[in-house]
Write a protein that holds these residues in place. Structure first.
Motif, PDB file in Angstrom:
ATOM      1  N   GLN A   1      30.737  71.460 -54.204  1.00 23.30           N
ATOM      2  CA  GLN A   1      29.337  72.216 -54.252  1.00 23.30           C
ATOM      3  C   GLN A   1      28.309  71.281 -53.501  1.00 23.30           C
ATOM      4  O   GLN A   1      28.240  69.964 -53.826  1.00 23.30           O
ATOM      5  CB  GLN A   1      28.816  72.349 -55.599  1.00 23.30           C
ATOM      6  CG  GLN A   1      29.340  73.699 -56.437  1.00 23.30           C
ATOM      7  CD  GLN A   1      28.789  73.677 -57.598  1.00 23.30           C
ATOM      8  OE1 GLN A   1      28.206  72.871 -58.355  1.00 23.30           O
ATOM      9  NE2 GLN A   1      28.638  75.004 -58.212  1.00 23.30           N
TER      10      GLN A   1
ATOM     11  N   SER B   1      36.156  72.324 -57.152  1.00 22.82           N
ATOM     12  CA  SER B   1      35.480  72.989 -56.093  1.00 22.82           C
ATOM     13  C   SER B   1      34.313  72.158 -55.644  1.00 22.82           C
ATOM     14  O   SER B   1      33.904  71.403 -56.386  1.00 22.82           O
ATOM     15  CB  SER B   1      35.171  74.403 -56.426  1.00 22.82           C
ATOM     16  OG  SER B   1      34.604  74.962 -55.221  1.00 22.82           O
TER      17      SER B   1
ATOM     18  N   THR C   1      31.948  67.573 -56.901  1.00 22.13           N
ATOM     19  CA  THR C   1      32.932  68.510 -57.271  1.00 22.13           C
ATOM     20  C   THR C   1      32.713  69.041 -58.723  1.00 22.13           C
ATOM     21  O   THR C   1      31.898  68.231 -59.361  1.00 22.13           O
ATOM     22  CB  THR C   1      34.346  67.977 -56.913  1.00 22.13           C
ATOM     23  OG1 THR C   1      34.365  66.776 -57.782  1.00 22.13           O
ATOM     24  CG2 THR C   1      34.508  67.922 -55.563  1.00 22.13           C
TER      25      THR C   1
ATOM     26  N   ALA D   1      37.129  73.952 -61.019  1.00 25.15           N
ATOM     27  CA  ALA D   1      37.131  75.491 -60.789  1.00 25.15           C
ATOM     28  C   ALA D   1      37.603  76.363 -61.896  1.00 25.15           C
ATOM     29  O   ALA D   1      38.605  76.911 -62.064  1.00 25.15           O
ATOM     30  CB  ALA D   1      38.116  75.630 -59.711  1.00 25.15           C
TER      31      ALA D   1
ATOM     32  N   ARG E   1      33.846  81.928 -56.295  1.00 24.66           N
ATOM     33  CA  ARG E   1      33.158  80.689 -55.506  1.00 24.66           C
ATOM     34  C   ARG E   1      32.265  81.068 -54.741  1.00 24.66           C
ATOM     35  O   ARG E   1      31.222  80.407 -54.321  1.00 24.66           O
ATOM     36  CB  ARG E   1      34.192  79.832 -54.930  1.00 24.66           C
ATOM     37  CG  ARG E   1      35.146  79.216 -56.108  1.00 24.66           C
ATOM     38  CD  ARG E   1      36.059  78.037 -55.742  1.00 24.66           C
ATOM     39  NE  ARG E   1      37.164  78.477 -55.164  1.00 24.66           N
ATOM     40  CZ  ARG E   1      38.184  78.949 -55.233  1.00 24.66           C
ATOM     41  NH1 ARG E   1      38.442  79.162 -56.778  1.00 24.66           N
ATOM     42  NH2 ARG E   1      39.180  79.366 -54.826  1.00 24.66           N
TER      43      ARG E   1
ATOM     44  N   HIS F   1      33.523  81.796 -63.066  1.00 28.69           N
ATOM     45  CA  HIS F   1      33.424  82.195 -61.934  1.00 28.69           C
ATOM     46  C   HIS F   1      33.812  81.625 -60.622  1.00 28.69           C
ATOM     47  O   HIS F   1      34.236  82.135 -59.910  1.00 28.69           O
ATOM     48  CB  HIS F   1      31.867  82.649 -61.616  1.00 28.69           C
ATOM     49  CG  HIS F   1      31.130  81.668 -61.068  1.00 28.69           C
ATOM     50  ND1 HIS F   1      30.338  80.599 -62.038  1.00 28.69           N
ATOM     51  CD2 HIS F   1      30.809  81.529 -59.966  1.00 28.69           C
ATOM     52  CE1 HIS F   1      29.782  79.920 -61.229  1.00 28.69           C
ATOM     53  NE2 HIS F   1      29.939  80.233 -59.938  1.00 28.69           N
ATOM     54  N   MET F   2      34.113  80.015 -60.842  1.00 27.91           N
ATOM     55  CA  MET F   2      34.525  79.484 -59.965  1.00 27.91           C
ATOM     56  C   MET F   2      36.296  79.386 -59.893  1.00 27.91           C
ATOM     57  O   MET F   2      36.674  78.768 -58.951  1.00 27.91           O
ATOM     58  CB  MET F   2      34.112  77.886 -59.901  1.00 27.91           C
ATOM     59  CG  MET F   2      32.852  77.577 -60.200  1.00 27.91           C
ATOM     60  SD  MET F   2      32.034  77.755 -58.488  1.00 27.91           S
ATOM     61  CE  MET F   2      32.531  76.133 -57.724  1.00 27.91           C
ATOM     62  N   ASN F   3      36.749  80.232 -60.623  1.00 33.08           N
ATOM     63  CA  ASN F   3      38.398  80.416 -60.678  1.00 33.08           C
ATOM     64  C   ASN F   3      38.679  81.147 -59.417  1.00 33.08           C
ATOM     65  O   ASN F   3      40.113  80.594 -59.153  1.00 33.08           O
ATOM     66  CB  ASN F   3      38.611  81.152 -61.934  1.00 33.08           C
ATOM     67  CG  ASN F   3      40.209  80.953 -62.218  1.00 33.08           C
ATOM     68  OD1 ASN F   3      40.560  79.927 -62.178  1.00 33.08           O
ATOM     69  ND2 ASN F   3      40.866  81.895 -62.662  1.00 33.08           N
TER      70      ASN F   3
ATOM     71  N   ASP G   1      34.161  78.470 -49.286  1.00 33.83           N
ATOM     72  CA  ASP G   1      34.861  78.449 -50.511  1.00 33.83           C
ATOM     73  C   ASP G   1      35.689  77.180 -50.425  1.00 33.83           C
ATOM     74  O   ASP G   1      36.188  76.810 -49.267  1.00 33.83           O
ATOM     75  CB  ASP G   1      35.761  79.438 -50.653  1.00 33.83           C
ATOM     76  CG  ASP G   1      36.814  79.491 -51.561  1.00 33.83           C
ATOM     77  OD1 ASP G   1      36.499  78.878 -52.620  1.00 33.83           O
ATOM     78  OD2 ASP G   1      37.831  80.043 -51.298  1.00 33.83           O
ATOM     79  N   THR G   2      35.853  76.341 -51.504  1.00 32.14           N
ATOM     80  CA  THR G   2      36.680  75.104 -51.348  1.00 32.14           C
ATOM     81  C   THR G   2      37.535  75.245 -52.761  1.00 32.14           C
ATOM     82  O   THR G   2      37.213  75.709 -53.715  1.00 32.14           O
ATOM     83  CB  THR G   2      35.844  73.882 -51.297  1.00 32.14           C
ATOM     84  OG1 THR G   2      35.102  73.669 -52.678  1.00 32.14           O
ATOM     85  CG2 THR G   2      35.108  73.784 -50.059  1.00 32.14           C
ATOM     86  N   LEU G   3      38.746  74.685 -52.635  1.00 31.41           N
ATOM     87  CA  LEU G   3      39.512  74.495 -53.801  1.00 31.41           C
ATOM     88  C   LEU G   3      40.417  73.331 -53.600  1.00 31.41           C
ATOM     89  O   LEU G   3      40.953  73.289 -52.665  1.00 31.41           O
ATOM     90  CB  LEU G   3      40.365  75.624 -54.064  1.00 31.41           C
ATOM     91  CG  LEU G   3      41.366  75.494 -55.339  1.00 31.41           C
ATOM     92  CD1 LEU G   3      40.379  75.543 -56.387  1.00 31.41           C
ATOM     93  CD2 LEU G   3      42.230  76.885 -55.281  1.00 31.41           C
TER      94      LEU G   3
END
Length: 160
Positions: A12, A10, A141, A144, A154, A147-149, A124-126
């Motif tokens: 940031q 993800s 990056t 993920a 995110r 909590h980023m899962n 939100d990014t993935l």
């Protein structure tokens, strides 16, 4: 070929930022002499933004989303506007030329843009099995996980 990161990642980025979408629409394909100058001008602007230092422009990253759509990430709206108004850069001369030519080509080729001001942490990014791309290329990056899962995690920072 860009290195593929197998892990789910993800992006940031610290602080607010701007997402700018810009594109052209070819309305009459056979009038190449009307739309080709627009396409070439857009390509020149992208090249310029990729080669100038971020500190000078505030453009964090730029990428073609398709042949007629470009996605850009900017540090701020002020940076984006300063680039657009700078007569020494590619945009302003291209904009003036387009407006002059559009008088006789209004139905042949169109341009559009959309600007989104994104508040710190409100995105939100993935990326999974991808090279660095999009906001991930314009920032840092992180895995993920935790909590980023999830998308909610995110955006809110909360564990699920």
């Amino acid at each position: 070929m860009a290195k593929i990161i197998e892990e789910r990642m993800s992006a940031q980025i610290e602080g607010d930022f701007v997402v700018f979408l810009i594109g052209m629409r070819i309305n009459v394909w056979w009038k190449v002499h009307k739309w080709l100058p627009v396409a070439l001008a857009m390509m020149r602007m992208q090249k310029e933004l990729r080669t100038l230092p971020i500190e000078q422009t505030g453009c964090l990253a730029t990428r073609a989303g398709s042949p007629s759509v470009t996605i850009q990430y900017w540090r701020s709206f002020d940076h984006l506007e300063a680039y657009a108004r700078d007569t020494a850069k590619q945009h302003m001369p291209a904009w003036k030329a387009f407006n002059k030519a559009a008088k006789s080509a209004r139905k042949d080729v169109g341009i559009w843009h959309e600007t989104f001001l994104v508040s710190d942490g409100q995105y939100d990014t993935l990326y999974s099995a991808m090279p660095l791309d999009g906001l991930g290329k314009a920032s840092t990056t992180v895995p993920a996980s935790g909590h980023m899962n999830t998308a909610r995690g995110r955006v809110t920072g909360e564990d699920q």
